[in-house]
Structures are given as structure tokens and as C-alpha cells.
Design a protein around this motif. Structure first.
Motif, PDB file in Angstrom:
ATOM      1  N   ALA A  53       0.839  -1.210   0.000  1.00 40.50           N
ATOM      2  CA  ALA A  53       0.000   0.000   0.000  1.00 40.50           C
ATOM      3  C   ALA A  53       0.872   1.257   0.000  1.00 40.50           C
ATOM      4  O   ALA A  53       0.898   2.000   0.982  1.00 40.50           O
ATOM      5  CB  ALA A  53      -0.930  -0.016   1.198  1.00 40.50           C
ATOM      6  N   PRO A  54       1.585   1.522  -1.093  1.00 38.48           N
ATOM      7  CA  PRO A  54       2.508   2.664  -1.091  1.00 38.48           C
ATOM      8  C   PRO A  54       1.827   4.011  -0.842  1.00 38.48           C
ATOM      9  O   PRO A  54       2.369   4.848  -0.133  1.00 38.48           O
ATOM     10  CB  PRO A  54       3.153   2.618  -2.474  1.00 38.48           C
ATOM     11  CG  PRO A  54       2.295   1.731  -3.298  1.00 38.48           C
ATOM     12  CD  PRO A  54       1.583   0.813  -2.363  1.00 38.48           C
ATOM     13  N   LEU A  55       0.636   4.213  -1.384  1.00 37.65           N
ATOM     14  CA  LEU A  55      -0.063   5.479  -1.180  1.00 37.65           C
ATOM     15  C   LEU A  55      -0.366   5.711   0.297  1.00 37.65           C
ATOM     16  O   LEU A  55      -0.111   6.792   0.838  1.00 37.65           O
ATOM     17  CB  LEU A  55      -1.360   5.514  -2.001  1.00 37.65           C
ATOM     18  CG  LEU A  55      -2.222   6.764  -1.840  1.00 37.65           C
ATOM     19  CD1 LEU A  55      -1.459   8.007  -2.280  1.00 37.65           C
ATOM     20  CD2 LEU A  55      -3.513   6.609  -2.632  1.00 37.65           C
ATOM     21  N   VAL A  99      -8.527  12.636   2.568  1.00 34.86           N
ATOM     22  CA  VAL A  99      -8.153  11.224   2.709  1.00 34.86           C
ATOM     23  C   VAL A  99      -9.272  10.446   3.399  1.00 34.86           C
ATOM     24  O   VAL A  99      -9.579   9.322   3.005  1.00 34.86           O
ATOM     25  CB  VAL A  99      -6.813  11.079   3.467  1.00 34.86           C
ATOM     26  CG1 VAL A  99      -6.518   9.626   3.798  1.00 34.86           C
ATOM     27  CG2 VAL A  99      -5.677  11.672   2.634  1.00 34.86           C
ATOM     28  N   GLY A 100      -9.898  11.047   4.403  1.00 37.02           N
ATOM     29  CA  GLY A 100     -11.010  10.377   5.081  1.00 37.02           C
ATOM     30  C   GLY A 100     -12.145  10.064   4.130  1.00 37.02           C
ATOM     31  O   GLY A 100     -12.677   8.946   4.122  1.00 37.02           O
ATOM     32  N   ALA A 101     -12.526  11.029   3.306  1.00 35.09           N
ATOM     33  CA  ALA A 101     -13.595  10.803   2.333  1.00 35.09           C
ATOM     34  C   ALA A 101     -13.156   9.800   1.266  1.00 35.09           C
ATOM     35  O   ALA A 101     -13.940   8.936   0.852  1.00 35.09           O
ATOM     36  CB  ALA A 101     -13.997  12.123   1.677  1.00 35.09           C
ATOM     37  N   TRP A 102     -11.901   9.901   0.837  1.00 35.74           N
ATOM     38  CA  TRP A 102     -11.367   9.004  -0.189  1.00 35.74           C
ATOM     39  C   TRP A 102     -11.359   7.559   0.304  1.00 35.74           C
ATOM     40  O   TRP A 102     -11.710   6.642  -0.428  1.00 35.74           O
ATOM     41  CB  TRP A 102      -9.970   9.461  -0.559  1.00 35.74           C
ATOM     42  CG  TRP A 102      -9.343   8.831  -1.763  1.00 35.74           C
ATOM     43  CD1 TRP A 102      -9.879   7.890  -2.604  1.00 35.74           C
ATOM     44  CD2 TRP A 102      -8.050   9.100  -2.267  1.00 35.74           C
ATOM     45  NE1 TRP A 102      -8.993   7.566  -3.592  1.00 35.74           N
ATOM     46  CE2 TRP A 102      -7.845   8.302  -3.407  1.00 35.74           C
ATOM     47  CE3 TRP A 102      -7.020   9.944  -1.865  1.00 35.74           C
ATOM     48  CZ2 TRP A 102      -6.677   8.312  -4.147  1.00 35.74           C
ATOM     49  CZ3 TRP A 102      -5.848   9.968  -2.611  1.00 35.74           C
ATOM     50  CH2 TRP A 102      -5.686   9.165  -3.738  1.00 35.74           C
ATOM     51  N   THR A 103     -10.972   7.345   1.554  1.00 29.80           N
ATOM     52  CA  THR A 103     -10.931   5.975   2.086  1.00 29.80           C
ATOM     53  C   THR A 103     -12.332   5.385   2.223  1.00 29.80           C
ATOM     54  O   THR A 103     -12.494   4.165   2.130  1.00 29.80           O
ATOM     55  CB  THR A 103     -10.215   5.912   3.449  1.00 29.80           C
ATOM     56  OG1 THR A 103     -10.841   6.813   4.359  1.00 29.80           O
ATOM     57  CG2 THR A 103      -8.745   6.242   3.327  1.00 29.80           C
ATOM     58  N   LEU A 104     -13.315   6.221   2.435  1.00 26.83           N
ATOM     59  CA  LEU A 104     -14.692   5.726   2.501  1.00 26.83           C
ATOM     60  C   LEU A 104     -15.270   5.489   1.106  1.00 26.83           C
ATOM     61  O   LEU A 104     -15.994   4.525   0.883  1.00 26.83           O
ATOM     62  CB  LEU A 104     -15.578   6.700   3.279  1.00 26.83           C
ATOM     63  CG  LEU A 104     -15.267   6.852   4.765  1.00 26.83           C
ATOM     64  CD1 LEU A 104     -16.160   7.921   5.386  1.00 26.83           C
ATOM     65  CD2 LEU A 104     -15.420   5.532   5.494  1.00 26.83           C
ATOM     66  N   ALA A 105     -14.945   6.388   0.162  1.00 24.72           N
ATOM     67  CA  ALA A 105     -15.492   6.290  -1.190  1.00 24.72           C
ATOM     68  C   ALA A 105     -14.826   5.201  -2.021  1.00 24.72           C
ATOM     69  O   ALA A 105     -15.478   4.553  -2.840  1.00 24.72           O
ATOM     70  CB  ALA A 105     -15.362   7.631  -1.901  1.00 24.72           C
ATOM     71  N   GLU A 106     -13.529   5.012  -1.828  1.00 19.37           N
ATOM     72  CA  GLU A 106     -12.773   4.041  -2.624  1.00 19.37           C
ATOM     73  C   GLU A 106     -11.815   3.248  -1.727  1.00 19.37           C
ATOM     74  O   GLU A 106     -10.599   3.430  -1.778  1.00 19.37           O
ATOM     75  CB  GLU A 106     -11.994   4.771  -3.717  1.00 19.37           C
ATOM     76  CG  GLU A 106     -11.439   3.869  -4.771  1.00 19.37           C
ATOM     77  CD  GLU A 106     -10.717   4.654  -5.863  1.00 19.37           C
ATOM     78  OE1 GLU A 106      -9.929   4.016  -6.557  1.00 19.37           O
ATOM     79  OE2 GLU A 106     -10.929   5.865  -6.003  1.00 19.37           O
ATOM     80  N   PRO A 107     -12.349   2.342  -0.923  1.00 11.40           N
ATOM     81  CA  PRO A 107     -11.513   1.594   0.018  1.00 11.40           C
ATOM     82  C   PRO A 107     -10.432   0.756  -0.666  1.00 11.40           C
ATOM     83  O   PRO A 107      -9.382   0.503  -0.078  1.00 11.40           O
ATOM     84  CB  PRO A 107     -12.488   0.695   0.768  1.00 11.40           C
ATOM     85  CG  PRO A 107     -13.846   1.136   0.403  1.00 11.40           C
ATOM     86  CD  PRO A 107     -13.752   2.004  -0.802  1.00 11.40           C
ATOM     87  N   SER A 117      -7.007   7.854   7.582  1.00 10.26           N
ATOM     88  CA  SER A 117      -8.081   7.010   7.055  1.00 10.26           C
ATOM     89  C   SER A 117      -9.337   7.128   7.909  1.00 10.26           C
ATOM     90  O   SER A 117      -9.254   7.198   9.144  1.00 10.26           O
ATOM     91  CB  SER A 117      -7.650   5.545   7.028  1.00 10.26           C
ATOM     92  OG  SER A 117      -6.649   5.338   6.065  1.00 10.26           O
ATOM     93  N   ASP A 118     -10.473   7.132   7.234  1.00  8.64           N
ATOM     94  CA  ASP A 118     -11.772   7.203   7.924  1.00  8.64           C
ATOM     95  C   ASP A 118     -11.809   8.351   8.930  1.00  8.64           C
ATOM     96  O   ASP A 118     -12.350   8.221  10.027  1.00  8.64           O
ATOM     97  CB  ASP A 118     -12.096   5.873   8.615  1.00  8.64           C
ATOM     98  CG  ASP A 118     -12.085   4.695   7.646  1.00  8.64           C
ATOM     99  OD1 ASP A 118     -12.572   4.850   6.517  1.00  8.64           O
ATOM    100  OD2 ASP A 118     -11.566   3.629   8.026  1.00  8.64           O
ATOM    101  N   PHE A 119     -11.197   9.459   8.535  1.00  5.08           N
ATOM    102  CA  PHE A 119     -11.157  10.675   9.364  1.00  5.08           C
ATOM    103  C   PHE A 119     -10.436  10.455  10.691  1.00  5.08           C
ATOM    104  O   PHE A 119     -10.730  11.116  11.678  1.00  5.08           O
ATOM    105  CB  PHE A 119     -12.568  11.235   9.589  1.00  5.08           C
ATOM    106  CG  PHE A 119     -13.307  11.484   8.304  1.00  5.08           C
ATOM    107  CD1 PHE A 119     -12.978  12.566   7.494  1.00  5.08           C
ATOM    108  CD2 PHE A 119     -14.297  10.619   7.887  1.00  5.08           C
ATOM    109  CE1 PHE A 119     -13.636  12.781   6.295  1.00  5.08           C
ATOM    110  CE2 PHE A 119     -14.973  10.833   6.692  1.00  5.08           C
ATOM    111  CZ  PHE A 119     -14.636  11.911   5.893  1.00  5.08           C
ATOM    112  N   GLY A 120      -9.481   9.527  10.704  1.00  2.00           N
ATOM    113  CA  GLY A 120      -8.698   9.273  11.910  1.00  2.00           C
ATOM    114  C   GLY A 120      -9.367   8.347  12.897  1.00  2.00           C
ATOM    115  O   GLY A 120      -9.015   8.344  14.079  1.00  2.00           O
ATOM    116  N   MET A 121     -10.301   7.529  12.421  1.00  2.00           N
ATOM    117  CA  MET A 121     -11.041   6.635  13.322  1.00  2.00           C
ATOM    118  C   MET A 121     -10.099   5.701  14.084  1.00  2.00           C
ATOM    119  O   MET A 121     -10.329   5.427  15.263  1.00  2.00           O
ATOM    120  CB  MET A 121     -12.063   5.812  12.536  1.00  2.00           C
ATOM    121  CG  MET A 121     -12.948   4.956  13.425  1.00  2.00           C
ATOM    122  SD  MET A 121     -14.369   4.241  12.592  1.00  2.00           S
ATOM    123  CE  MET A 121     -13.623   3.260  11.330  1.00  2.00           C
ATOM    124  N   GLY A 122      -9.026   5.242  13.439  1.00  2.00           N
ATOM    125  CA  GLY A 122      -8.078   4.359  14.113  1.00  2.00           C
ATOM    126  C   GLY A 122      -7.313   5.043  15.241  1.00  2.00           C
ATOM    127  O   GLY A 122      -6.687   4.390  16.069  1.00  2.00           O
TER     128      GLY A 122
END
Length: 146
Positions: A53-55, A99-107, A117-122
């Protein structure tokens, strides 16, 4: 001659507002912890699994750089550092939102999570709360220093 008529007393500059004092210390602490967390995570991931997952790993490294610069600016203090930190906090918030929206739209684009990711949910949503809090503090610092 009274103290009010002395030119050296009238020309004395106000002391600079220290960004890393009071609530700013909490921000310095959080940004410092997030600098270490994001940097160490991205370094390990880049060494171990960069092809996976380089990106995601590069974005985590970018987050670490932004966190580090904001930490440095808060500790350094002064008006230039305040403005630089304010710009970086705004860029950080934009990054978290994109990035948060991108990870939700295109996992599928993120086989592994980034700090944002996911707006920092982790990270208990601290990555989305931190820049907002930082911008509030930095704007308050300007009004106090003025």
C-alpha cells in the motif's frame, strides 16, 4: 519626570505570546506524540510492506512531517511560527477530510490504513479534532498578542 514621560518606557515592546504555554502545551504534547506515532508507523510499513500500500504509507509519512512542523512551530513561538502553524493546521485538516472521504469512497485504493483514514477513526478521531483545536488556539494567540 514621571515614568509615563520616559521614552524608553513607552517604547518597550509587549512580550511575545508563547504558543507552547497553557493549552498550547497540550497541543505540543499531542502533536509530538502524533509525530512519533505517524513517523514510526510509516517507516516500519515502508520497510516491511511498501509494495502492499505505497499510497497509504506515503500519506502517513506526509502526516508525520506535517505534525512535526506544527510541533516545531508551537515550540518555537513568535508570529511567523504562529502563521506557519496555522497554515499547516489548515492543510492538515484538508488532508484529513480528503483522505477520510477518499478511504470511505474508494476503500480499494487503501489496502492498509493511513493516519488520516476514515477521518482518523483508528486514532479515536484525534487527527480530525487536532487541527481544528490547533487553529482555534493559534487564532486566539493572535488576538492575545495584538
Amino acid at each position: 519626570m514621571s515614568d509615563t514621560h520616559r521614552p524608553e518606557m513607552a517604547a518597550a515592546p509587549k512580550p511575545a505570546f508563547e504558543l507552547g504555554t497553557g493549552p498550547g502545551r497540550v497541543l505540543v504534547w499531542f502533536y509530538g506524540v502524533f509525530t512519533v506515532a505517524a513517523a514510526s508507523r510509516s517507516i516500519v510499513q515502508m520497510i516491511m510492506d511498501f509494495d502492499r500500500a505505497p499510497l497509504a504509507y506515503v500519506l502517513s509519512a506526509l502526516a508525520a512531517v506535517v505534525y512535526g512542523f506544527i510541533t516545531y512551530s508551537l515550540v518555537r513561538g513568535g508570529e511567523k511560527a504562529r502563521r506557519a502553524a496555522l497554515v499547516c493546521c489548515a492543510a492538515e485538516l484538508l488532508g484529513v477530510l480528503v483522505v477520510g472521504a477518499w478511504t470511505l469512497a474508494e476503500p480499494a485504493a487503501f489496502p492498509d490504513a493511513t493516519v488520516w483514514s476514515d477521518f482518523g477513526m483508528g486514532y479515536l478521531f484525534i487527527p480530525v479534532i487536532l487541527p481544528v483545536t490547533g487553529m482555534i488556539w493559534l487564532r486566539r494567540a493572535k488576538t492575545v498578542a495584538a
